[in-house]
Design a protein around this motif. Sequence first.
Motif, PDB file in Angstrom:
ATOM      1  N   GLY A 129       0.853  -1.200   0.000  1.00 23.27           N
ATOM      2  CA  GLY A 129       0.000   0.000   0.000  1.00 23.27           C
ATOM      3  C   GLY A 129       0.881   1.239   0.000  1.00 23.27           C
ATOM      4  O   GLY A 129       2.108   1.137  -0.108  1.00 23.27           O
ATOM      5  N   SER A 130       0.256   2.405   0.149  1.00 17.32           N
ATOM      6  CA  SER A 130       1.048   3.644   0.138  1.00 17.32           C
ATOM      7  C   SER A 130       1.655   3.909   1.507  1.00 17.32           C
ATOM      8  O   SER A 130       2.772   4.432   1.611  1.00 17.32           O
ATOM      9  CB  SER A 130       0.172   4.858  -0.184  1.00 17.32           C
ATOM     10  OG  SER A 130      -0.715   4.565  -1.204  1.00 17.32           O
ATOM     11  N   THR A 131       0.931   3.566   2.561  1.00 22.54           N
ATOM     12  CA  THR A 131       1.371   3.963   3.907  1.00 22.54           C
ATOM     13  C   THR A 131       2.726   3.387   4.311  1.00 22.54           C
ATOM     14  O   THR A 131       3.535   4.098   4.893  1.00 22.54           O
ATOM     15  CB  THR A 131       0.280   3.617   4.944  1.00 22.54           C
ATOM     16  OG1 THR A 131      -0.990   3.927   4.391  1.00 22.54           O
ATOM     17  CG2 THR A 131       0.474   4.400   6.230  1.00 22.54           C
ATOM     18  N   PRO A 132       3.032   2.109   4.018  1.00 26.76           N
ATOM     19  CA  PRO A 132       4.306   1.563   4.522  1.00 26.76           C
ATOM     20  C   PRO A 132       5.562   2.089   3.852  1.00 26.76           C
ATOM     21  O   PRO A 132       6.664   1.851   4.361  1.00 26.76           O
ATOM     22  CB  PRO A 132       4.195   0.052   4.253  1.00 26.76           C
ATOM     23  CG  PRO A 132       2.897  -0.208   3.642  1.00 26.76           C
ATOM     24  CD  PRO A 132       2.218   1.075   3.345  1.00 26.76           C
TER      25      PRO A 132
ATOM     26  N   ILE B 246      -5.188  -0.241   6.968  1.00 25.29           N
ATOM     27  CA  ILE B 246      -6.618  -0.523   6.863  1.00 25.29           C
ATOM     28  C   ILE B 246      -7.124   0.209   5.625  1.00 25.29           C
ATOM     29  O   ILE B 246      -6.759   1.363   5.391  1.00 25.29           O
ATOM     30  CB  ILE B 246      -7.326  -0.152   8.193  1.00 25.29           C
ATOM     31  CG1 ILE B 246      -8.786  -0.543   8.197  1.00 25.29           C
ATOM     32  CG2 ILE B 246      -7.134   1.285   8.580  1.00 25.29           C
ATOM     33  CD1 ILE B 246      -9.360  -0.670   9.603  1.00 25.29           C
ATOM     34  N   GLY B 247      -7.890  -0.495   4.820  1.00 22.06           N
ATOM     35  CA  GLY B 247      -8.377   0.117   3.577  1.00 22.06           C
ATOM     36  C   GLY B 247      -9.449   1.154   3.883  1.00 22.06           C
ATOM     37  O   GLY B 247      -9.983   1.186   4.999  1.00 22.06           O
TER      38      GLY B 247
ATOM     39  N   HIS C 193     -11.132  -2.634   5.053  1.00 21.88           N
ATOM     40  CA  HIS C 193     -10.539  -3.957   4.825  1.00 21.88           C
ATOM     41  C   HIS C 193      -9.157  -4.075   5.472  1.00 21.88           C
ATOM     42  O   HIS C 193      -8.428  -3.092   5.616  1.00 21.88           O
ATOM     43  CB  HIS C 193     -10.538  -4.350   3.339  1.00 21.88           C
ATOM     44  CG  HIS C 193      -9.571  -3.608   2.474  1.00 21.88           C
ATOM     45  ND1 HIS C 193      -9.855  -3.248   1.177  1.00 21.88           N
ATOM     46  CD2 HIS C 193      -8.316  -3.161   2.709  1.00 21.88           C
ATOM     47  CE1 HIS C 193      -8.814  -2.614   0.685  1.00 21.88           C
ATOM     48  NE2 HIS C 193      -7.864  -2.555   1.586  1.00 21.88           N
TER      49      HIS C 193
ATOM     50  N   ARG D 258      -5.777   3.479  -8.410  1.00 20.12           N
ATOM     51  CA  ARG D 258      -4.783   4.566  -8.496  1.00 20.12           C
ATOM     52  C   ARG D 258      -3.397   4.041  -8.837  1.00 20.12           C
ATOM     53  O   ARG D 258      -2.548   4.778  -9.309  1.00 20.12           O
ATOM     54  CB  ARG D 258      -4.756   5.390  -7.208  1.00 20.12           C
ATOM     55  CG  ARG D 258      -4.200   4.672  -5.985  1.00 20.12           C
ATOM     56  CD  ARG D 258      -4.476   5.516  -4.725  1.00 20.12           C
ATOM     57  NE  ARG D 258      -3.748   5.076  -3.555  1.00 20.12           N
ATOM     58  CZ  ARG D 258      -4.151   4.097  -2.754  1.00 20.12           C
ATOM     59  NH1 ARG D 258      -5.255   3.428  -3.037  1.00 20.12           N
ATOM     60  NH2 ARG D 258      -3.442   3.770  -1.698  1.00 20.12           N
TER      61      ARG D 258
ATOM     62  N   LYS E  39      -8.375   8.802   5.711  1.00 17.20           N
ATOM     63  CA  LYS E  39      -9.478   7.960   6.189  1.00 17.20           C
ATOM     64  C   LYS E  39     -10.179   8.579   7.397  1.00 17.20           C
ATOM     65  O   LYS E  39     -10.250   7.964   8.464  1.00 17.20           O
ATOM     66  CB  LYS E  39      -8.938   6.567   6.524  1.00 17.20           C
ATOM     67  CG  LYS E  39      -8.484   5.844   5.257  1.00 17.20           C
ATOM     68  CD  LYS E  39      -7.490   4.763   5.522  1.00 17.20           C
ATOM     69  CE  LYS E  39      -6.846   4.349   4.204  1.00 17.20           C
ATOM     70  NZ  LYS E  39      -5.681   3.545   4.349  1.00 17.20           N
TER      71      LYS E  39
HETATM   72  P1  PGA Z   1      -2.902   2.353   1.916  1.00 16.47           P
HETATM   73  O1  PGA Z   1      -3.646   0.950   1.816  1.00 16.47           O
HETATM   74  O2  PGA Z   1      -1.727   2.172   2.825  1.00 16.47           O
HETATM   75  O3  PGA Z   1      -2.514   2.622   0.496  1.00 16.47           O
HETATM   76  O4  PGA Z   1      -3.872   3.338   2.465  1.00 16.47           O
HETATM   77  C1  PGA Z   1      -4.125   0.288   2.921  1.00 16.47           C
HETATM   78  C2  PGA Z   1      -4.964  -0.874   2.476  1.00 16.47           C
HETATM   79  O5  PGA Z   1      -5.663  -0.773   1.447  1.00 16.47           O
HETATM   80  O6  PGA Z   1      -4.946  -1.901   3.163  1.00 16.47           O
END
Ligand code: PGA
Length: 209
Positions: free
Chosen positions: A37-40, A133-134, A138, A167, A202
């Motif tokens: 994902g983008s966060t890590p 977390i999405g 999710h 994206r 979020k």
């Molecule tokens: P994100 O994704 O770090 O890009 O927000 C988190 C996820 O979809 O589990």
Amino acid sequence: MKVTIVRDYNELSSKTAQLIIEQIINKKNSVLGLATGSTPNGMYKELIRLNQEGKVDFSEVITFNLDEYYGLSPEHPQSYHFFMWDSFFKHINIKKENVHLLNGITENIAKECKQYEALIQKSGGIDLQVLGIGNNGHIGFNEPDISLNGRTHLVNLTAKTIRANSRFFNNAREVPKQAITMGIGTIMQAKKIFYWLTAKEKPGLLKEQ
Ligand code: PGA
């Protein structure tokens, strides 16, 4: 549950990297559960920097990733396999045989899932799982209504997840419609779980915490 509020993304990245380092200092052969994902990204960059400065040693660390798109080969630039090697593993001193990622092009999903679970058990279980977390709630690719004790399995992605992840692709049509993911039961067996939630992206989810 311990909640830590951080000022910004840089602090989130360095604090999470610090947690991982403490885990590895306490146990050299820690088993880490990792996320994409983008966060890590910031956390991985920080860990690479600290590894290259000799402040953390990954030579005995074992990793398991949460999930993978079903239908994408490890070489596909949007596969989580590619992401993990490109943005993290190839820059640190981890052993290839200690890295575990689900095979998105397996011909036998049931066998792949069973093997993954068995490998996690054989390694002694996940010591520290980091996850995001999405925006629909999710975890891994477990959509919100899924069973709380499921193990690694194939899931159908919801329209919201496909839209959110488009994206990273040219358009939503290119996003795989299915994925293989650790189940919530697998994740809950980790000895420690760290999850992050970014307020800007979020805000709705933050209100529910
Ligand atoms: P994100 O994704 O770090 O890009 O927000 C988190 C996820 O979809 O589990």
